[in-house]
Design an enzyme around this catalytic site. Sequence first.
Site, PDB file in Angstrom:
ATOM      1  N   LYS A  10      75.407  25.002  45.526  1.00  0.00           N
ATOM      2  CA  LYS A  10      75.913  25.081  44.149  1.00  0.00           C
ATOM      3  C   LYS A  10      77.423  25.255  44.172  1.00  0.00           C
ATOM      4  CE  LYS A  10      77.143  29.625  44.031  1.00  0.00           C
ATOM      5  NZ  LYS A  10      78.540  30.105  43.850  1.00  0.00           N
ATOM      6  N   PRO A  94      77.727  24.696  54.549  1.00  0.00           N
ATOM      7  CA  PRO A  94      78.531  25.654  55.316  1.00  0.00           C
ATOM      8  C   PRO A  94      78.106  27.095  55.029  1.00  0.00           C
ATOM      9  CG  PRO A  94      79.944  24.018  54.290  1.00  0.00           C
ATOM     10  CD  PRO A  94      78.573  23.806  53.728  1.00  0.00           C
ATOM     11  N   VAL A  95      78.199  27.945  56.048  1.00  0.00           N
ATOM     12  CA  VAL A  95      77.783  29.345  55.933  1.00  0.00           C
ATOM     13  C   VAL A  95      78.935  30.196  55.390  1.00  0.00           C
ATOM     14  CG1 VAL A  95      76.982  31.348  57.252  1.00  0.00           C
ATOM     15  CG2 VAL A  95      76.149  29.062  57.818  1.00  0.00           C
ATOM     16  N   GLY A  98      80.706  30.405  49.722  1.00  0.00           N
ATOM     17  CA  GLY A  98      80.755  30.439  48.265  1.00  0.00           C
ATOM     18  C   GLY A  98      79.910  29.351  47.632  1.00  0.00           C
ATOM     19  N   SER A 103      71.153  31.744  49.591  1.00  0.00           N
ATOM     20  CA  SER A 103      70.329  31.960  48.395  1.00  0.00           C
ATOM     21  C   SER A 103      69.456  30.749  48.101  1.00  0.00           C
ATOM     22  CB  SER A 103      71.228  32.261  47.185  1.00  0.00           C
ATOM     23  OG  SER A 103      71.915  33.485  47.361  1.00  0.00           O
ATOM     24  N   ASP A 136      71.877  35.420  43.256  1.00  0.00           N
ATOM     25  CA  ASP A 136      72.049  33.978  43.088  1.00  0.00           C
ATOM     26  C   ASP A 136      70.754  33.187  43.257  1.00  0.00           C
ATOM     27  OD1 ASP A 136      74.723  33.943  42.481  1.00  0.00           O
ATOM     28  OD2 ASP A 136      75.406  33.502  44.517  1.00  0.00           O
TER      29      ASP A 136
END
Length: 285
Positions: A10, A94-95, A98, A103, A136
């Site tokens: 997201k 990607p870890v 953001g 989630s 989230d």
Amino acid sequence: MKMNIKAPAKINLSLDVLHKRDDGYHEVEMVMTTIDLSDRLQLELLPTNEIILDVKAHFIPDDRRNLMYQAALLLKEKFQINEGVRISIDKHIPVSAGLAGGSSDAAATLKGLNQLWRLNLSLAELAELSAAIGSDIAFCLYGGTALATGRGEIIHPLKKMPSCWIVLAKPTISVSTQSVYKELRLNQMKHPDTQRMLAAIETSDLQGICQATGNVLETVTLEKNAQVKQLKEKMLEFGADTAMMSGSGPTVFAIIKQYSRAKRVYNGLKGFCEEVYMVRPWSEE
């Protein structure tokens, strides 16, 4: 029995923090949309009563620290499930970026096990349960475009995002969400106009959406990380219609209407950042 399921990332189109609550969380207003950058999960039922994570990445925990494990354990304990599950993940998001990768993985786990364990829970019921392990996850369960309020767990679905291109760049630094919230000075910042964003989405006005983007967390992250600020500036310089940090960062995204200009932004950023992606808004059609 096995099931394959996608877990899309997201971005935050708008992120406002209103005040700190009595429970220690912050009251937020966030407009979010899912994008076509996904992890891929495979859930396999096991006769033994255990949860096994197959993550194939040294930087992702394969135990109770992982939200997928917590999601599976939540359903097992709540509904007294005696079967086990092996969860394998092909990681693309990607870890600590953001982008709600963890989630979304947890949301996909809840959706998949809801079917495999024949629990027949509604999305609303899954979302209510998910609040116990992460704010989230509720949005990730619903997907699409939505307004999230409360501490992020109250979801108000919106019209889908208009057609466009989204370019993301994730610098090598990591950002602690907890420390960003700790350093927020809510009375010293310009808050985004959430109502303007909602009106633009309702009328499918991409230009209006671009003009209404805003993220109060940028006031902390950009000040401390020159790399994030540079990526945002470069996106605008290369022709993005808007550029903003997602969540607490460090990923920055650009929204661009035209493919040719999006490709120019994408190619331009490759010289400044290793992890660059060019995607569309998520569509399950």
